[in-house]
Design a protein around this motif. Structure first.
Motif, PDB file in Angstrom:
ATOM      1  N   PHE A 269      -6.614  79.163 -39.824  1.00  0.00           N
ATOM      2  CA  PHE A 269      -6.905  79.245 -38.380  1.00  0.00           C
ATOM      3  C   PHE A 269      -5.990  80.278 -37.754  1.00  0.00           C
ATOM      4  O   PHE A 269      -4.901  80.551 -38.256  1.00  0.00           O
ATOM      5  N   ARG A 270      -6.442  80.819 -36.638  1.00  0.00           N
ATOM      6  CA  ARG A 270      -5.565  81.650 -35.795  1.00  0.00           C
ATOM      7  C   ARG A 270      -5.471  80.964 -34.448  1.00  0.00           C
ATOM      8  O   ARG A 270      -6.484  80.795 -33.770  1.00  0.00           O
ATOM      9  N   VAL A 271      -4.281  80.565 -34.084  1.00  0.00           N
ATOM     10  CA  VAL A 271      -4.111  79.849 -32.821  1.00  0.00           C
ATOM     11  C   VAL A 271      -3.514  80.806 -31.801  1.00  0.00           C
ATOM     12  O   VAL A 271      -2.404  81.319 -31.973  1.00  0.00           O
ATOM     13  N   MET A 272      -4.291  81.079 -30.755  1.00  0.00           N
ATOM     14  CA  MET A 272      -3.829  81.972 -29.698  1.00  0.00           C
ATOM     15  C   MET A 272      -3.181  81.145 -28.584  1.00  0.00           C
ATOM     16  O   MET A 272      -3.626  80.030 -28.311  1.00  0.00           O
ATOM     17  N   GLY A 273      -2.177  81.703 -27.982  1.00  0.00           N
ATOM     18  CA  GLY A 273      -1.566  80.975 -26.880  1.00  0.00           C
ATOM     19  C   GLY A 273      -0.263  81.623 -26.486  1.00  0.00           C
ATOM     20  O   GLY A 273       0.112  82.668 -27.023  1.00  0.00           O
ATOM     21  N   GLU A 274       0.397  81.019 -25.548  1.00  0.00           N
ATOM     22  CA  GLU A 274       1.593  81.627 -25.018  1.00  0.00           C
ATOM     23  C   GLU A 274       2.827  81.158 -25.785  1.00  0.00           C
ATOM     24  O   GLU A 274       2.999  79.967 -26.037  1.00  0.00           O
ATOM     25  N   GLY A 275       3.667  82.100 -26.146  1.00  0.00           N
ATOM     26  CA  GLY A 275       4.939  81.749 -26.767  1.00  0.00           C
ATOM     27  C   GLY A 275       4.789  81.247 -28.192  1.00  0.00           C
ATOM     28  O   GLY A 275       3.738  81.390 -28.824  1.00  0.00           O
ATOM     29  N   ASP A 276       5.867  80.657 -28.661  1.00  0.00           N
ATOM     30  CA  ASP A 276       5.927  80.199 -30.046  1.00  0.00           C
ATOM     31  C   ASP A 276       5.343  78.788 -30.134  1.00  0.00           C
ATOM     32  O   ASP A 276       5.916  77.818 -29.631  1.00  0.00           O
ATOM     33  N   LEU A 277       4.187  78.662 -30.791  1.00  0.00           N
ATOM     34  CA  LEU A 277       3.500  77.364 -30.860  1.00  0.00           C
ATOM     35  C   LEU A 277       3.733  76.661 -32.187  1.00  0.00           C
ATOM     36  O   LEU A 277       3.119  75.639 -32.475  1.00  0.00           O
ATOM     37  N   ARG A 278       4.602  77.229 -33.009  1.00  0.00           N
ATOM     38  CA  ARG A 278       4.727  76.705 -34.372  1.00  0.00           C
ATOM     39  C   ARG A 278       5.185  75.245 -34.396  1.00  0.00           C
ATOM     40  O   ARG A 278       4.656  74.444 -35.151  1.00  0.00           O
ATOM     41  N   GLU A 279       6.169  74.949 -33.552  1.00  0.00           N
ATOM     42  CA  GLU A 279       6.695  73.574 -33.581  1.00  0.00           C
ATOM     43  C   GLU A 279       5.630  72.560 -33.200  1.00  0.00           C
ATOM     44  O   GLU A 279       5.480  71.516 -33.848  1.00  0.00           O
ATOM     45  N   ASP A 280       4.862  72.889 -32.152  1.00  0.00           N
ATOM     46  CA  ASP A 280       3.813  71.972 -31.701  1.00  0.00           C
ATOM     47  C   ASP A 280       2.771  71.756 -32.789  1.00  0.00           C
ATOM     48  O   ASP A 280       2.349  70.628 -33.065  1.00  0.00           O
ATOM     49  N   ILE A 281       2.369  72.858 -33.411  1.00  0.00           N
ATOM     50  CA  ILE A 281       1.353  72.740 -34.464  1.00  0.00           C
ATOM     51  C   ILE A 281       1.913  71.967 -35.651  1.00  0.00           C
ATOM     52  O   ILE A 281       1.241  71.119 -36.250  1.00  0.00           O
ATOM     53  N   GLY A 282       3.189  72.248 -35.963  1.00  0.00           N
ATOM     54  CA  GLY A 282       3.835  71.534 -37.064  1.00  0.00           C
ATOM     55  C   GLY A 282       3.883  70.034 -36.800  1.00  0.00           C
ATOM     56  O   GLY A 282       3.579  69.215 -37.682  1.00  0.00           O
ATOM     57  N   ALA A 283       4.234  69.694 -35.554  1.00  0.00           N
ATOM     58  CA  ALA A 283       4.312  68.273 -35.199  1.00  0.00           C
ATOM     59  C   ALA A 283       2.942  67.618 -35.298  1.00  0.00           C
ATOM     60  O   ALA A 283       2.793  66.505 -35.830  1.00  0.00           O
ATOM     61  N   LEU A 284       1.934  68.354 -34.842  1.00  0.00           N
ATOM     62  CA  LEU A 284       0.561  67.853 -34.911  1.00  0.00           C
ATOM     63  C   LEU A 284       0.164  67.605 -36.366  1.00  0.00           C
ATOM     64  O   LEU A 284      -0.418  66.568 -36.715  1.00  0.00           O
ATOM     65  N   ALA A 285       0.523  68.588 -37.228  1.00  0.00           N
ATOM     66  CA  ALA A 285       0.180  68.472 -38.644  1.00  0.00           C
ATOM     67  C   ALA A 285       0.846  67.242 -39.248  1.00  0.00           C
ATOM     68  O   ALA A 285       0.258  66.528 -40.071  1.00  0.00           O
ATOM     69  N   MET A 286       2.081  66.961 -38.826  1.00  0.00           N
ATOM     70  CA  MET A 286       2.792  65.798 -39.363  1.00  0.00           C
ATOM     71  C   MET A 286       2.111  64.497 -38.952  1.00  0.00           C
ATOM     72  O   MET A 286       1.861  63.621 -39.773  1.00  0.00           O
ATOM     73  N   THR A 287       1.754  64.433 -37.648  1.00  0.00           N
ATOM     74  CA  THR A 287       1.124  63.186 -37.181  1.00  0.00           C
ATOM     75  C   THR A 287      -0.232  62.980 -37.841  1.00  0.00           C
ATOM     76  O   THR A 287      -0.644  61.852 -38.085  1.00  0.00           O
ATOM     77  N   GLN A 288      -0.914  64.083 -38.146  1.00  0.00           N
ATOM     78  CA  GLN A 288      -2.242  63.966 -38.750  1.00  0.00           C
ATOM     79  C   GLN A 288      -2.177  63.943 -40.271  1.00  0.00           C
ATOM     80  O   GLN A 288      -3.220  63.902 -40.921  1.00  0.00           O
TER      81      GLN A 288
END
Lengths: 415, 262
Positions: A269-288
């Motif tokens: 996937f390519r996630v577009m958005g403002e700033g560094d989103l890595r932590e949020d995506i990482g956290a999401l991946a952990m919960t899922q």
């Protein structure tokens, strides 16, 4: 230290520098960036007092007016032209002594100063060597030593790393970084990696006009922050790709998610958005409980941005918006937030430069016509400017496809 | 003044580091020596004739066309080509100081060259000859004034182009013209004047004017009339000094014009 306001310089009908304004504060290192023929050398020559300006509102260098007090300017700057002019028949220390005498330095003071400066640039052991027998890299250092000898407030260095091999470039770059502690430095280059490593602040000029001015981070945020940056994600999950993309899109700050190709069990996937989103995506991946294979933030480099700026492929509405923000930094929320916060000014390419739409770099026929000095009709070189020595650097071809990684010389630059 | 002196020193020392200079010195000294010797033997020991031949003979006028041109070509055109002119013109010295320093260096070099004849005169005096010292010294000074004028012309030509050989060629043509035109002017105008002037008086008036202008620009004639005879005539001095100053001024202006052209 350097103040340029509405500087224009014409060669006949050709406008080399077009209404250029910028200032350099004391102790600052500013990189002058632009493709060949953008007006960098002309601007530096004007600042050093070699060329007169066609028109300028205000031109101050080290507290002296360039137009009225040229001698004062010349006494307080160290100027190193791109060709590194040194007398080949002199020895290194003789060349230094000549420079010292031209600057009316005290004889006793000069003696010690020559050794100090030569030691500083690392050529003390070549003191007695003929300048003509030095290698290109050593010559560059001696040229720098000559410019440094009178201990000038301002150093103007025109392409200080051109024609050097990568190792010599690194050395000269390190040297300039060291010098920035004591001197105000204005340097130019058409190679971005140089500027990125030496100058915190960059002024980008194209066709004689300023395109962008600011520190590298603010140019990046203003021009590429919202547009080019994305987080590349590769995930293995039992969920459907559309479901994953939906989940990620629901994260705060995400403006869009592109679903890429599937490789075995992994989906990209390519996630577009403002700033560094890595932590949020990482956290999401952990919960899922997704298996994460890649999570990387890809920002456009200054190199890519520069190529896009000068080739005119950067979104015009973006540039216009950013320019508004720069012109009125206190303007209310109308302008995009990142540009506003940086106090950066960006002007659209080619406006006022004569051509309506800027041609991409390297387009045949865009090379600037040069003044001809040769009176010899049989001189094959009549089409080139004979007052300037031929540059060792061939103009690097620039790849124009928008999704390329940037000019080739960048790759050569970082082996 | 300081700048002029610094540039002068560097240019002169630079000249003596170039192989070109030593080759020129060798050729000029050998040929001048041979001529002096030949005339001394040929005229049966006439020192004045021999000195005259080696100092102001036809060979001198050939040197005076070639040497200043070759020197001046180094001074501006070659520096412009190698980029060192940019260094000099951004150093804290005025354009005129640079021009003056370079001019003085080239003239000093030629003066050193012509000094060889003084040595011949001295040598003949030592072995019992009796050279005409006022004439010898006057001629020597004259050769320096002529050299200065031609170096100034060469420098002006040298600022027009960055191709050194073209600069030298331009300068040679200018020097030859400078020497030849006054001599040819009378001839040329003897054909043109009848076309302009109808009456005899008008024709004579025109002829006088042309002759006056031509003789006023005639460097060769001015040299022959004064210095060569050991006469220091202020009128002749003023002639050489003003023309030289004019060409130096034009050189400085031309350098400035180059800045405008880029």
């Amino acid at each position: 230290m350097i103040e340029v306001s509405e500087l224009t310089r014409r060669y006949g009908t050709l406008t080399a520098v077009d209404d250029l304004s910028f200032t350099v504060e004391r102790g600052e290192v500013v990189g002058f960036l632009g493709p060949n023929g953008a007006g960098k050398t002309t601007t530096m020559r004007i600042l050093s007092g070699y060329l007169p300006a066609t028109r300028a509102k205000r031109l101050m260098v080290a507290g002296h007016d360039v137009l009225r007090d040229s001698m004062g300017v010349r006494r307080s700057i160290g100027y190193l032209p791109e060709s590194v002019p040194l007398y080949p028949e002199l020895r290194v220390d003789e060349m230094m002594r000549f420079q010292g005498k031209l600057h009316r330095m005290d004889r006793a003071e000069l003696k010690g100063r020559i050794d100090t400066v030569l030691d500083r640039v690392g050529v003390l052991d070549r003191k007695k060597q003929l300048v003509g027998t030095l290698s290109r890299g050593l010559k560059q250092r001696v040229g720098l030593a000559v410019a440094l000898l009178p201990n000038p407030d301002v150093l103007i260095l025109d392409e200080p790393t051109s024609g050097l091999d990568p190792i010599q470039r690194g050395e000269v770059r390190r040297l300039i970084s060291e010098l920035s502690a004591e001197h105000t430095v204005l340097l130019s280059s058409h190679i971005l990696a140089e500027i990125e490593s030496m100058a915190p602040r960059v002024v980008i000029i194209h066709e004689g006009a300023k395109v962008a001015d600011g520190d590298q981070a603010s140019i990046l945020t203003a021009l590429g922050g919202g547009q080019g940056g994305h987080v590349a994600v590769e995930i293995a999950s039992p969920l459907e790709a559309s479901k994953i993309s939906e989940l990620m899109a629901s994260l705060p700050g995400v403006s869009g998610v592109e679903t890429g190709e599937r490789l075995g069990i992994h989906q990209s996937f390519r996630v577009m958005g403002e700033g560094d989103l890595r932590e949020d995506i990482g956290a999401l991946a952990m919960t899922q409980s997704w298996a994460l294979r890649e999570l990387s933030w890809n920002r456009p480099t200054l190199e890519e941005l520069f190529t896009r700026l000068v080739s005119g492929t950067l979104g015009t509405e973006h540039v216009a918006a950013a320019r508004e923000a720069g012109a009125a930094p206190t303007a209310p929320a109308a302008a995009p937030a990142p540009a506003q916060s940086s106090g950066l000014s960006i002007e659209p390419v080619g406006q006022g430069g004569g051509s309506a739409k800027p041609l991409p770099l390297g387009t045949p026929g865009t090379a600037q016509p040069k003044t001809i000095y040769s009176l010899n009709p049989f001189d094959r070189g009549a089409s080139r400017d004979l007052s300037k020595p031929v540059s060792v650097d061939a103009p690097a071809p620039v790849d124009l496809s928008p999704n390329s990684d940037g000019p080739e010389e960048d790759q050569e630059q970082r082996p | 003044m300081n700048g002029t002196l610094v540039v002068f020193q560097r240019e002169l020392s630079g000249l003596f580091r170039a192989p070109f200079t030593w080759i020129v010195l060798l050729i000029v000294l050998v040929l001048n020596g041979l001529i002096f010797n030949g005339f001394l033997i040929g005229t049966g020991g006439n020192i004045s004739d021999a000195l005259d031949a080696s100092m102001t003979g036809p060979l001198f006028w050939i040197w005076i066309v070639f040497l200043p041109a070759l020197l001046a070509m180094r001074l501006v055109a070659e520096e412009s080509r190698s980029g060192t002119l940019e260094y000099l013109l951004t150093a804290p010295v005025s354009d005129f100081a640079v021009v003056l320093g370079k001019f003085a260096a080239a003239t000093a070099f030629l003066a050193i060259l012509w000094t060889s004849s003084l040595l011949y005169a001295g040598a003949t005096a030592v072995i019992g000859g009796n050279p005409d010292w006022p004439a010898v010294l006057g001629t020597w000074m004259g050769t320096i004034f002529v050299s200065a004028l031609f170096v100034a012309i060469g420098m002006l030509a040298s600022t027009f182009t960055a191709t050194p050989l073209l600069a030298a060629f331009l300068s040679m043509v200018a020097c030859i013209a400078w020497l030849a035109v006054p001599l040819l002017a009378g001839q040329v105008f003897s054909y043109l004047i009848p076309l302009i002037a109808k009456t005899e008086e008008a024709r004579n008036a025109w002829a006088t004017t042309v002759r006056d202008i031509a003789s006023n620009m005639d460097a060769f004639g001015h040299f022959q009339r004064s210095f060569r005879l050991g006469l220091l005539d202020t009128a002749e001095l003023v002639f050489f000094v003003t023309w030289t100053a004019l060409f130096l001024f034009l050189t400085a202006r031309s350098l400035e014009a180059r800045r405008w052209r880029g």
